[in-house]
Structure formats: structure tokens, C-alpha cells
Design a protein around this motif. Structure first.
Motif, PDB file in Angstrom:
ATOM      1  N   ILE A 172       0.844  -1.204   0.000  1.00 48.89           N
ATOM      2  CA  ILE A 172       0.000   0.000   0.000  1.00 48.89           C
ATOM      3  C   ILE A 172       0.877   1.252   0.000  1.00 48.89           C
ATOM      4  O   ILE A 172       0.636   2.203  -0.751  1.00 48.89           O
ATOM      5  CB  ILE A 172      -0.965  -0.016   1.198  1.00 48.89           C
ATOM      6  N   GLN A 178       2.465   1.611  -3.459  1.00 50.16           N
ATOM      7  CA  GLN A 178       1.498   2.014  -4.477  1.00 50.16           C
ATOM      8  C   GLN A 178       1.130   3.489  -4.320  1.00 50.16           C
ATOM      9  O   GLN A 178       0.897   4.183  -5.311  1.00 50.16           O
ATOM     10  CB  GLN A 178       0.215   1.176  -4.392  1.00 50.16           C
ATOM     11  N   ALA A 179       1.078   3.980  -3.097  1.00 52.42           N
ATOM     12  CA  ALA A 179       0.709   5.373  -2.862  1.00 52.42           C
ATOM     13  C   ALA A 179       1.753   6.326  -3.426  1.00 52.42           C
ATOM     14  O   ALA A 179       1.436   7.449  -3.808  1.00 52.42           O
ATOM     15  CB  ALA A 179       0.536   5.629  -1.359  1.00 52.42           C
ATOM     16  N   ARG A 205      -1.867   3.239 -10.671  1.00 50.74           N
ATOM     17  CA  ARG A 205      -1.963   1.818 -11.021  1.00 50.74           C
ATOM     18  C   ARG A 205      -3.215   1.217 -10.390  1.00 50.74           C
ATOM     19  O   ARG A 205      -3.457   1.412  -9.209  1.00 50.74           O
ATOM     20  CB  ARG A 205      -0.715   1.090 -10.520  1.00 50.74           C
ATOM     21  N   LEU A 263      -5.402  -2.163  -9.424  1.00 55.81           N
ATOM     22  CA  LEU A 263      -5.256  -3.603  -9.211  1.00 55.81           C
ATOM     23  C   LEU A 263      -6.486  -4.145  -8.532  1.00 55.81           C
ATOM     24  O   LEU A 263      -7.022  -3.519  -7.620  1.00 55.81           O
ATOM     25  CB  LEU A 263      -4.055  -3.890  -8.298  1.00 55.81           C
ATOM     26  N   MET A 276      -3.552  -8.212  -6.434  1.00 54.52           N
ATOM     27  CA  MET A 276      -2.720  -7.936  -5.260  1.00 54.52           C
ATOM     28  C   MET A 276      -2.264  -9.256  -4.643  1.00 54.52           C
ATOM     29  O   MET A 276      -1.100  -9.421  -4.266  1.00 54.52           O
ATOM     30  CB  MET A 276      -3.520  -7.160  -4.209  1.00 54.52           C
ATOM     31  N   ARG A 324     -11.277   3.482  -3.928  1.00 52.94           N
ATOM     32  CA  ARG A 324     -10.126   4.209  -3.392  1.00 52.94           C
ATOM     33  C   ARG A 324      -9.704   3.647  -2.034  1.00 52.94           C
ATOM     34  O   ARG A 324     -10.493   3.583  -1.118  1.00 52.94           O
ATOM     35  CB  ARG A 324     -10.463   5.691  -3.213  1.00 52.94           C
ATOM     36  N   ILE A 325      -8.462   3.263  -1.961  1.00 51.08           N
ATOM     37  CA  ILE A 325      -7.855   2.905  -0.689  1.00 51.08           C
ATOM     38  C   ILE A 325      -6.980   4.088  -0.304  1.00 51.08           C
ATOM     39  O   ILE A 325      -6.016   4.408  -1.005  1.00 51.08           O
ATOM     40  CB  ILE A 325      -7.007   1.624  -0.804  1.00 51.08           C
ATOM     41  N   CYS A 326      -7.325   4.758   0.785  1.00 49.13           N
ATOM     42  CA  CYS A 326      -6.621   5.973   1.163  1.00 49.13           C
ATOM     43  C   CYS A 326      -5.901   5.773   2.495  1.00 49.13           C
ATOM     44  O   CYS A 326      -6.523   5.336   3.476  1.00 49.13           O
ATOM     45  CB  CYS A 326      -7.605   7.137   1.253  1.00 49.13           C
ATOM     46  N   ILE A 327      -4.626   6.075   2.524  1.00 48.62           N
ATOM     47  CA  ILE A 327      -3.839   5.922   3.751  1.00 48.62           C
ATOM     48  C   ILE A 327      -4.301   6.938   4.790  1.00 48.62           C
ATOM     49  O   ILE A 327      -4.445   8.123   4.484  1.00 48.62           O
ATOM     50  CB  ILE A 327      -2.341   6.107   3.453  1.00 48.62           C
ATOM     51  N   GLN A 328      -4.531   6.502   6.007  1.00 50.05           N
ATOM     52  CA  GLN A 328      -4.927   7.392   7.092  1.00 50.05           C
ATOM     53  C   GLN A 328      -3.855   7.490   8.183  1.00 50.05           C
ATOM     54  O   GLN A 328      -3.756   8.502   8.861  1.00 50.05           O
ATOM     55  CB  GLN A 328      -6.236   6.899   7.728  1.00 50.05           C
ATOM     56  N   ASP A 329      -3.096   6.429   8.389  1.00 49.32           N
ATOM     57  CA  ASP A 329      -2.085   6.410   9.444  1.00 49.32           C
ATOM     58  C   ASP A 329      -0.787   5.851   8.872  1.00 49.32           C
ATOM     59  O   ASP A 329      -0.482   4.666   9.028  1.00 49.32           O
ATOM     60  CB  ASP A 329      -2.590   5.573  10.627  1.00 49.32           C
ATOM     61  N   ARG A 330      -0.044   6.727   8.199  1.00 46.61           N
ATOM     62  CA  ARG A 330       1.187   6.285   7.549  1.00 46.61           C
ATOM     63  C   ARG A 330       2.226   5.751   8.542  1.00 46.61           C
ATOM     64  O   ARG A 330       2.821   4.689   8.280  1.00 46.61           O
ATOM     65  CB  ARG A 330       1.781   7.417   6.703  1.00 46.61           C
TER      66      ARG A 330
END
Lengths: 84, 219
Positions: free
Chosen positions: B158, B161-162, B167, B169, B174, B204-210
Motif C-alpha cells: 500500500i 502504491q501510494a 496503477r 489492481l 494484489m 479508493r484505498i486511502c492511507i490514514q495512518d502512515r
């Protein structure tokens, strides 16, 4: 796939056996059987729930995802919480 | 897409140092084939026919388990090569390759590639550099599959990809890259969402806590 095309469930017509399970399962009625194969007949009704992908015995349906970095709002929230 | 195979071969790092006549001679021996989406280009275990160079489109190189689970070894685009290993050891294809989308492939027979390689050391140097890069990538894949859990591999995926957006998938794709199955990817994504690491909004997969994702990925 073009990066500008709308992101919708992909149905592989060659793998689809026309069993109709996805059509029956789709909560929004987005799917139909056309010429014996599953078809995203009403894409606007698709809720992207992935029930069709889960159910398909032939693995003919796939829902594409894109990964995005955190939004600026999320980054700012995290920065504020670290400073406090 | 290049108009002729000589132009295409000249554009590749392997043959960039060759005299034009040598490129022209090589192109005359090469074959161009078009493959439809999901069409098999090379089958693992079959006698190797030729080295393959991607003219256009995308190719997935993979191995299949006896149960039919796919492990992706490499994803290739225009200008990249695959099935080079059998050129040097004469053994069957070590993996399979299929067209991800409609792809045009330039095929060079073993004897033709070896002939030009023996005559022009620059080709050997370029191929060695290419092999070194592949070895590094495969070493990283072995490390990933051996030492990281699926959660760690997915977290790392993740984050990667961010940083290369665009891209697309499916969960099955995955899974094929991360050495697991689709159901596990689906459950793990939902777990990540429940833990506040990501949000999933339709596609959409969105990062919240990197920071937490990076810690999980071991980065």
C-alpha cells in the motif's frame, strides 16, 4: 486500462459461465445477463460492495482499486496531534 | 509503437551500442507477434523458443502452484525483456508470461541472440546489468515472502502504491503479487480499515495512518 476511464467492476467474458449468481446477489441491480454472460448493465447502480466478486465461482469479476496517499486534511490532523 | 523492428531494437539498452547494420540484420531475423489480453505468451516448462521483448502493452511473468495459485514474479512494459534465462542455459521456460492487455512482442531466437552477443560485448554487458537488476528484485521478493507476514507485505504494498499513483489492481492481482489469496487480501484490507490505517471508499484505498503502516511494514 486507461487511467481516465471510470473505475468499475471488470467482467471477463471468457471466464464468465453465465451462472447468474452475481446478478441475483447484486444489491443495486447493476448486473444483468446479456447474451448469456454477466454484464454491468447499470453501472450507476453499482455500490462497489464486491458481493459479485466474492460469489463468482469462475473468478470472472474483479474490482480494481487505486491506492492514494493520505489527504492533506489527514496529514494536518496527524501533525496537530503530534504537536499537542 | 516503433514503425519497424530495427528502430525498436536500436531503442533497447541491450542493442543501443550495436552498429546499424548489425541491428538491421538482427531485426531481419526477429519476429513480431500480437497477443490479446490474457493470452499466454510463454508457458512454464515448455522448451524455450525465443527471448521476448515488449514492443507495446504489458506482460505479467508468473509461476503457478499445483493448486492454481499464481505468484507474480515481474510486470513488464514496453522496452523490457523476459524469457532471457533459457537463452543462456538452454533449459525450458522457468516461468509463464501472459499479456496483461493487448501486447506486441518481438521474439529473437536463441541462436540469433547468442551470435550477436558473442560478436558484440556491449550486448553481454547490458544483459548482465539487466540480470543483476532482476536478481535484486527477486531477492527482495524472497525476503518479503519469507520474512514478512501477509499484513506486513500488504502494508508495504500500500505504501509503495501510494508513491506511484494511478496503477489499478484487483484484490486477486494484489494476492498474486503478495503470495496469498484474494480472500486474505480482502479480510486484511477490512482489518486495516477497522484499525484506522486506511479508508476504503469504493475503489479508493486511502492511507490514514502512515506511521503505523510503516511500522507494520517494517520500514
Amino acid at each position: 486500462m486507461s487511467d481516465h476511464a471510470p473505475i468499475l467492476p471488470q467482467i471477463d467474458g471468457e471466464r464468465c459461465t453465465g451462472c447468474g449468481q452475481c446478478v441475483a446477489a447484486c444489491p443495486g441491480g447493476a448486473l444483468a445477463l446479456t447474451a448469456g454472460r454477466a454484464d454491468l448493465a447499470q453501472p450507476e447502480a453499482c455500490a462497489y460492495c464486491a458481493d459479485c466478486e466474492d460469489l463468482c465461482p469462475a473468478g470472472a469479476i474483479g474490482l480494481p482499486y487505486v491506492v492514494e496517499a493520505e489527504t492533506r486534511k489527514t496529514s494536518e490532523t496527524q501533525s496537530k496531534s503530534r504537536r499537542s | 509503437m516503433p514503425e519497424n523492428l530495427a528502430d525498436f531494437l536500436k531503442s533497447l539498452p541491450y542493442f543501443a551500442g550495436l552498429p546499424q547494420q548489425a541491428v538491421t540484420d538482427l531485426a531481419a531475423r526477429a519476429r513480431r507477434r500480437v497477443y490479446a489480453r490474457h493470452e499466454l505468451i510463454v508457458l512454464e516448462g515448455e522448451p524455450a523458443q525465443a527471448a521476448c521483448f515488449v514492443v507495446s502493452g504489458n506482460v505479467r511473468v508468473f509461476k503457478l502452484s499445483p493448486e492454481g495459485r499464481q505468484q507474480v514474479l515481474d510486470r513488464l512494459g514496453p522496452g523490457e525483456a523476459f524469457n532471457l534465462v533459457p537463452i543462456f542455459d538452454g533449459l525450458p521456460n522457468p516461468a509463464s508470461a501472459e499479456a496483461v492487455n493487448a501486447a506486441t512482442i518481438c521474439l529473437l531466437a536463441r541462436q540469433d541472440l547468442l551470435a550477436v552477443l558473442r560478436r558484440y560485448p556491449s550486448v553481454a554487458e547490458a544483459l548482465l546489468a539487466d540480470f543483476a537488476g532482476r536478481l535484486r528484485r527477486l531477492s527482495a521478493l524472497v525476503e518479503d515472502l519469507s520474512f514478512r507476514t501477509v499484513r506486513a507485505r500488504l502494508a508495504r504494498f500500500i505504501l509503495r502504491q501510494a508513491s506511484a499513483p494511478g496503477r489499478r489492481l484487483t484484490q486477486a492481482e494484489m494476492a498474486a503479487e503478495l503470495g496469498t489469496v484474494r480472500d486474505v487480501i480482502g479480510r486484511t484490507l477490512l482489518d486495516f480499515q477497522a484499525e484506522g490505517l486506511i479508508t476504503i471508499d469504493r475503489h479508493r484505498i486511502c492511507i490514514q495512518d502512515r506511521p503505523s503502516l510503516e511500522a507494520l511494514a517494517g520500514m
